[in-house]
Design a protein around this motif. Structure first.
Motif, short mmCIF file in Angstrom:
data_model
loop_
_atom_site.label_atom_id
_atom_site.label_comp_id
_atom_site.label_asym_id
_atom_site.label_seq_id
_atom_site.Cartn_x
_atom_site.Cartn_y
_atom_site.Cartn_z
N MET A 1 6.74 -2.76 -16.08
CA MET A 1 5.34 -3.13 -16.02
C MET A 1 4.76 -2.61 -14.71
O MET A 1 5.14 -3.07 -13.63
N ALA A 2 3.88 -1.70 -14.79
CA ALA A 2 3.18 -1.19 -13.59
C ALA A 2 1.94 -2.06 -13.35
O ALA A 2 1.28 -2.49 -14.29
N PHE A 3 1.68 -2.32 -12.10
CA PHE A 3 0.51 -3.10 -11.74
C PHE A 3 -0.69 -2.18 -11.61
O PHE A 3 -0.55 -1.00 -11.30
N GLN A 4 -1.88 -2.73 -11.87
CA GLN A 4 -3.12 -1.96 -11.79
C GLN A 4 -4.09 -2.66 -10.86
O GLN A 4 -4.09 -3.89 -10.74
N LEU A 5 -4.93 -1.87 -10.22
CA LEU A 5 -5.98 -2.41 -9.38
C LEU A 5 -6.99 -3.14 -10.26
O LEU A 5 -7.60 -2.53 -11.14
N PRO A 6 -7.17 -4.44 -10.05
CA PRO A 6 -8.14 -5.15 -10.88
C PRO A 6 -9.57 -4.84 -10.44
O PRO A 6 -9.82 -4.54 -9.28
N ASP A 7 -10.46 -4.90 -11.39
CA ASP A 7 -11.88 -4.78 -11.05
C ASP A 7 -12.29 -6.03 -10.30
O ASP A 7 -11.79 -7.13 -10.57
N LEU A 8 -13.20 -5.88 -9.36
CA LEU A 8 -13.76 -7.05 -8.70
C LEU A 8 -14.74 -7.72 -9.65
O LEU A 8 -15.42 -7.05 -10.43
N PRO A 9 -14.85 -9.03 -9.59
CA PRO A 9 -15.79 -9.73 -10.48
C PRO A 9 -17.24 -9.68 -9.98
O PRO A 9 -18.09 -10.42 -10.46
N TYR A 10 -17.49 -8.82 -9.00
CA TYR A 10 -18.83 -8.67 -8.44
C TYR A 10 -18.95 -7.26 -7.88
O TYR A 10 -17.97 -6.55 -7.69
N ALA A 11 -20.18 -6.84 -7.64
CA ALA A 11 -20.44 -5.51 -7.09
C ALA A 11 -20.08 -5.46 -5.62
O ALA A 11 -20.08 -6.49 -4.93
N ILE A 26 -14.10 0.51 0.55
CA ILE A 26 -12.89 1.01 1.21
C ILE A 26 -11.76 0.01 1.06
O ILE A 26 -10.62 0.38 0.74
N HIS A 27 -12.03 -1.25 1.28
CA HIS A 27 -10.98 -2.27 1.19
C HIS A 27 -10.39 -2.31 -0.22
O HIS A 27 -9.17 -2.35 -0.38
N HIS A 28 -11.24 -2.27 -1.22
CA HIS A 28 -10.77 -2.38 -2.60
C HIS A 28 -10.09 -1.11 -3.08
O HIS A 28 -8.97 -1.15 -3.58
N THR A 29 -10.75 0.03 -2.92
CA THR A 29 -10.24 1.26 -3.53
C THR A 29 -9.16 1.95 -2.70
O THR A 29 -8.38 2.72 -3.24
N LYS A 30 -9.10 1.68 -1.43
CA LYS A 30 -8.09 2.32 -0.57
C LYS A 30 -7.02 1.32 -0.14
O LYS A 30 -5.85 1.49 -0.44
N HIS A 31 -7.43 0.27 0.56
CA HIS A 31 -6.49 -0.68 1.14
C HIS A 31 -5.73 -1.44 0.05
O HIS A 31 -4.51 -1.41 -0.02
N HIS A 32 -6.45 -2.14 -0.81
CA HIS A 32 -5.83 -2.93 -1.88
C HIS A 32 -5.05 -2.01 -2.83
O HIS A 32 -3.94 -2.33 -3.24
N ASN A 33 -5.61 -0.87 -3.15
CA ASN A 33 -4.93 0.06 -4.05
C ASN A 33 -3.62 0.58 -3.45
O ASN A 33 -2.67 0.84 -4.18
N THR A 34 -3.55 0.72 -2.14
CA THR A 34 -2.31 1.17 -1.50
C THR A 34 -1.19 0.16 -1.72
O THR A 34 -0.04 0.53 -1.98
N TYR A 35 -1.49 -1.13 -1.64
CA TYR A 35 -0.48 -2.15 -1.91
C TYR A 35 0.06 -2.00 -3.33
O TYR A 35 1.27 -2.05 -3.56
N ILE A 36 -0.83 -1.82 -4.27
CA ILE A 36 -0.42 -1.68 -5.66
C ILE A 36 0.41 -0.42 -5.86
O ILE A 36 1.46 -0.45 -6.51
N THR A 37 -0.01 0.68 -5.26
CA THR A 37 0.74 1.93 -5.36
C THR A 37 2.14 1.76 -4.77
O THR A 37 3.13 2.23 -5.35
N ASN A 38 2.25 1.07 -3.64
CA ASN A 38 3.55 0.87 -3.01
C ASN A 38 4.49 0.02 -3.86
O ASN A 38 5.68 0.34 -3.99
N VAL A 39 4.00 -1.06 -4.43
CA VAL A 39 4.84 -1.90 -5.29
C VAL A 39 5.25 -1.11 -6.54
O VAL A 39 6.40 -1.16 -6.96
N ASN A 40 4.32 -0.38 -7.11
CA ASN A 40 4.66 0.44 -8.29
C ASN A 40 5.69 1.50 -7.93
O ASN A 40 6.54 1.84 -8.75
N GLY A 41 5.64 2.03 -6.71
CA GLY A 41 6.63 3.00 -6.26
C GLY A 41 8.02 2.40 -6.20
O GLY A 41 9.00 3.03 -6.58
#
Length: 80
Positions: A1-11, A26-41
């Motif tokens: 099961m690969a994890f995915q970056l969830p959409d934020l419930p707000y703009a 930046i926080h959502h698409t770069k920082h948070h996404n890096t955590y997900i990419t690392n766990v998936n790795g």
């Protein structure tokens, strides 16, 4: 099961003027996404077997029992 970056419930701009939309983006698409990419790795790697199929909560609960070569990555990128 690969994890995915969830959409934020707000703009991204919904928290302005306290947090600007660029910071949120930046926080959502770069920082948070890096955590997900690392766990998936770790999951996809040759040492990921002990955590395959676990939720992030279960991974963190088992972090002390994980092999040393994945323990830090799971703890730091999986929400620990």
């Amino acid at each position: 099961m690969a994890f995915q970056l969830p959409d934020l419930p707000y703009a991204y701009e919904a928290l302005e003027p306290h947090i600007d939309s660029l910071t949120m983006n930046i926080h959502h698409t770069k920082h948070h996404n890096t955590y997900i990419t690392n766990v998936n790795g770790v999951l996809a790697g040759e040492n990921g077997a002990p955590i395959k199929g676990l939720s992030l909560e279960a991974m963190q609960g088992a972090v002390a029992t994980l092999p040393d070569n994945i323990k830090t990555a799971v703890r730091n990128s999986g929400g620990g």
